[in-house]
Design a protein around this motif. Sequence first.
Motif, PDB file in Angstrom:
ATOM      1  N   MET A  50       0.813  -1.212   0.000  1.00  0.00           N
ATOM      2  CA  MET A  50       0.000   0.000   0.000  1.00  0.00           C
ATOM      3  C   MET A  50       0.850   1.268   0.000  1.00  0.00           C
ATOM      4  SD  MET A  50      -3.006  -1.183  -0.173  1.00  0.00           S
ATOM      5  CE  MET A  50      -3.998   0.264   0.181  1.00  0.00           C
ATOM      6  N   SER A  51       2.145   1.106   0.207  1.00  0.00           N
ATOM      7  CA  SER A  51       3.048   2.251   0.300  1.00  0.00           C
ATOM      8  C   SER A  51       3.629   2.600  -1.074  1.00  0.00           C
ATOM      9  CB  SER A  51       4.184   1.955   1.280  1.00  0.00           C
ATOM     10  OG  SER A  51       5.203   2.919   1.198  1.00  0.00           O
ATOM     11  N   LYS A  52       3.566   3.877  -1.447  1.00  0.00           N
ATOM     12  CA  LYS A  52       4.149   4.311  -2.720  1.00  0.00           C
ATOM     13  C   LYS A  52       5.658   4.146  -2.752  1.00  0.00           C
ATOM     14  CE  LYS A  52       0.811   7.592  -4.600  1.00  0.00           C
ATOM     15  NZ  LYS A  52       0.646   8.954  -5.171  1.00  0.00           N
ATOM     16  N   VAL A  53       6.285   4.195  -1.573  1.00  0.00           N
ATOM     17  CA  VAL A  53       7.749   4.077  -1.522  1.00  0.00           C
ATOM     18  C   VAL A  53       8.192   2.649  -1.217  1.00  0.00           C
ATOM     19  CG1 VAL A  53       8.143   6.490  -0.941  1.00  0.00           C
ATOM     20  CG2 VAL A  53       7.791   4.838   0.896  1.00  0.00           C
ATOM     21  N   GLY A  54       7.231   1.744  -0.984  1.00  0.00           N
ATOM     22  CA  GLY A  54       7.569   0.345  -0.793  1.00  0.00           C
ATOM     23  C   GLY A  54       8.182   0.030   0.547  1.00  0.00           C
ATOM     24  N   SER A  55       7.696   0.683   1.608  1.00  0.00           N
ATOM     25  CA  SER A  55       8.195   0.367   2.949  1.00  0.00           C
ATOM     26  C   SER A  55       7.098   0.596   3.975  1.00  0.00           C
ATOM     27  CB  SER A  55       9.428   1.207   3.304  1.00  0.00           C
ATOM     28  OG  SER A  55       9.097   2.576   3.393  1.00  0.00           O
ATOM     29  N   ASN A  56       7.292  -0.007   5.130  1.00  0.00           N
ATOM     30  CA  ASN A  56       6.330   0.124   6.225  1.00  0.00           C
ATOM     31  C   ASN A  56       7.116   0.199   7.531  1.00  0.00           C
ATOM     32  OD1 ASN A  56       4.341  -0.311   8.253  1.00  0.00           O
ATOM     33  ND2 ASN A  56       3.058  -1.441   6.804  1.00  0.00           N
ATOM     34  N   VAL A  57       6.982   1.322   8.240  1.00  0.00           N
ATOM     35  CA  VAL A  57       7.703   1.533   9.495  1.00  0.00           C
ATOM     36  C   VAL A  57       6.738   1.347  10.665  1.00  0.00           C
ATOM     37  CG1 VAL A  57       9.055   3.142  10.888  1.00  0.00           C
ATOM     38  CG2 VAL A  57       9.269   3.168   8.385  1.00  0.00           C
ATOM     39  N   THR A  58       7.029   0.382  11.525  1.00  0.00           N
ATOM     40  CA  THR A  58       6.216   0.133  12.719  1.00  0.00           C
ATOM     41  C   THR A  58       6.986   0.651  13.928  1.00  0.00           C
ATOM     42  OG1 THR A  58       5.291  -1.855  11.686  1.00  0.00           O
ATOM     43  CG2 THR A  58       4.988  -1.594  14.071  1.00  0.00           C
ATOM     44  N   LEU A  59       6.569   1.798  14.434  1.00  0.00           N
ATOM     45  CA  LEU A  59       7.295   2.466  15.515  1.00  0.00           C
ATOM     46  C   LEU A  59       6.722   2.092  16.883  1.00  0.00           C
ATOM     47  CD1 LEU A  59       9.443   4.588  16.326  1.00  0.00           C
ATOM     48  CD2 LEU A  59       7.670   6.335  16.062  1.00  0.00           C
ATOM     49  N   VAL A  60       7.612   1.769  17.811  1.00  0.00           N
ATOM     50  CA  VAL A  60       7.225   1.515  19.198  1.00  0.00           C
ATOM     51  C   VAL A  60       7.860   2.603  20.049  1.00  0.00           C
ATOM     52  CG1 VAL A  60       7.282  -0.105  21.125  1.00  0.00           C
ATOM     53  CG2 VAL A  60       7.097  -0.967  18.787  1.00  0.00           C
ATOM     54  N   ASN A  61       7.060   3.601  20.405  1.00  0.00           N
ATOM     55  CA  ASN A  61       7.571   4.728  21.187  1.00  0.00           C
ATOM     56  C   ASN A  61       6.691   4.955  22.411  1.00  0.00           C
ATOM     57  OD1 ASN A  61       5.261   5.856  20.114  1.00  0.00           O
ATOM     58  ND2 ASN A  61       6.294   7.440  18.942  1.00  0.00           N
ATOM     59  N   LEU A  66      12.008   2.036  19.480  1.00  0.00           N
ATOM     60  CA  LEU A  66      12.506   1.188  18.402  1.00  0.00           C
ATOM     61  C   LEU A  66      11.478   1.102  17.292  1.00  0.00           C
ATOM     62  CD1 LEU A  66      11.090  -1.877  18.399  1.00  0.00           C
ATOM     63  CD2 LEU A  66      12.489  -2.155  20.412  1.00  0.00           C
ATOM     64  N   ALA A  67      11.912   0.553  16.161  1.00  0.00           N
ATOM     65  CA  ALA A  67      11.013   0.404  15.022  1.00  0.00           C
ATOM     66  C   ALA A  67      11.401  -0.828  14.210  1.00  0.00           C
ATOM     67  CB  ALA A  67      11.069   1.635  14.118  1.00  0.00           C
ATOM     68  N   ARG A  68      10.383  -1.490  13.687  1.00  0.00           N
ATOM     69  CA  ARG A  68      10.602  -2.527  12.673  1.00  0.00           C
ATOM     70  C   ARG A  68      10.321  -1.873  11.319  1.00  0.00           C
ATOM     71  NH1 ARG A  68       9.232  -8.570  11.456  1.00  0.00           N
ATOM     72  NH2 ARG A  68       8.860  -8.422   9.221  1.00  0.00           N
ATOM     73  N   ILE A  69      11.200  -2.115  10.344  1.00  0.00           N
ATOM     74  CA  ILE A  69      11.024  -1.532   9.014  1.00  0.00           C
ATOM     75  C   ILE A  69      11.024  -2.657   7.989  1.00  0.00           C
ATOM     76  CG2 ILE A  69      11.784   0.257   7.417  1.00  0.00           C
ATOM     77  CD1 ILE A  69      13.576   1.296   9.744  1.00  0.00           C
TER      78      ILE A  69
END
Length: 226
Positions: free
Chosen positions: A72-83, A97-100
Motif C-alpha cells: 500500500m506504500s508508494k515508496v515500498g516500505s512500512n515503518v512500525t514504531l514503538v515509542n 525502536l522500530a521494525r522496518i
Amino acid sequence: MASSSFLLFTAILALVSWQALASDPGPLQDFCVADNSSRVLVNGFVCKDPKAVTAEDFFLAAKLDMPRDTKMSKVGSNVTLVNVMKIAGLNTLGISLARIDYAPLGENPPHTHPRATEILTVLEGTLYVGFVTSNPENKLFSKELRKGEVFVFPQGLIHFQFNPNPYKPAVAIAALSSQNPGAISIANAVFGSKPMISDDVLAKAFQVEKKTVDWLQAQFWADNHN
C-alpha cells in the motif's frame, strides 16, 4: 578579575545547561510512566501515580516478528514504531525502536529524526543506506548492509535506506535514542506541507521551473509510518 571569573563560570554553566536540555528528560526515579489522562503540559508526559503502575505499562504485544504490508506504500516500505505513544513506561527513558519492512526495490526515503540518533540492524535481505552531513560539505556516508550488519545515523541528519534487490524483501530493526524521536520526511515536508510553500520559493531553491514544483505539490505524499 573576580568579574571575569564570574562571567566564565556563567558561560560554562549555560553551556552545560544547554547540553542537558538538548536530550530527553532524564529519570529522577526508577520510572515515570506516562499519565495520558493528565491535561498538564510538560516536556514529555506527567508521571502516573507509581502505586497505580502495573506490568502492562511496560508491555506491548507489538508482533514485531510478523511481516508488514508494503504493497500500500508508494515508496515500498512500512515503518512500525514503538515509542512512548505505544508504551507509557518509556516516558523519560530516552529510547524507542522500530521494525522496518522493505518491498523489493522499496525504500525508507530521505528523512531526519530531530530528537534521536538511530542504530539500524538488518535482519533479512540487503540494504543500501546512508546519511548526508550538514552544510557546507553535504558529504554522503553510505554502505551496503547485509543480514546481521549495523549502521548508525547521527541525530538530525538526513538519511535513507533502500532495498536494491528486485526480487526479495528486506527487514530491519532500528533503535532510537528518544522516547519520541519524531520523523521529517524531506519530500513530504517540502512538497506536501499544509498550507503549501510558495512555488516561487521552491522553484528558486531547487532551480527548476514553477510548473515542475506545481506538479510535485499535486502528488499524494503518503506517510509510511504506523
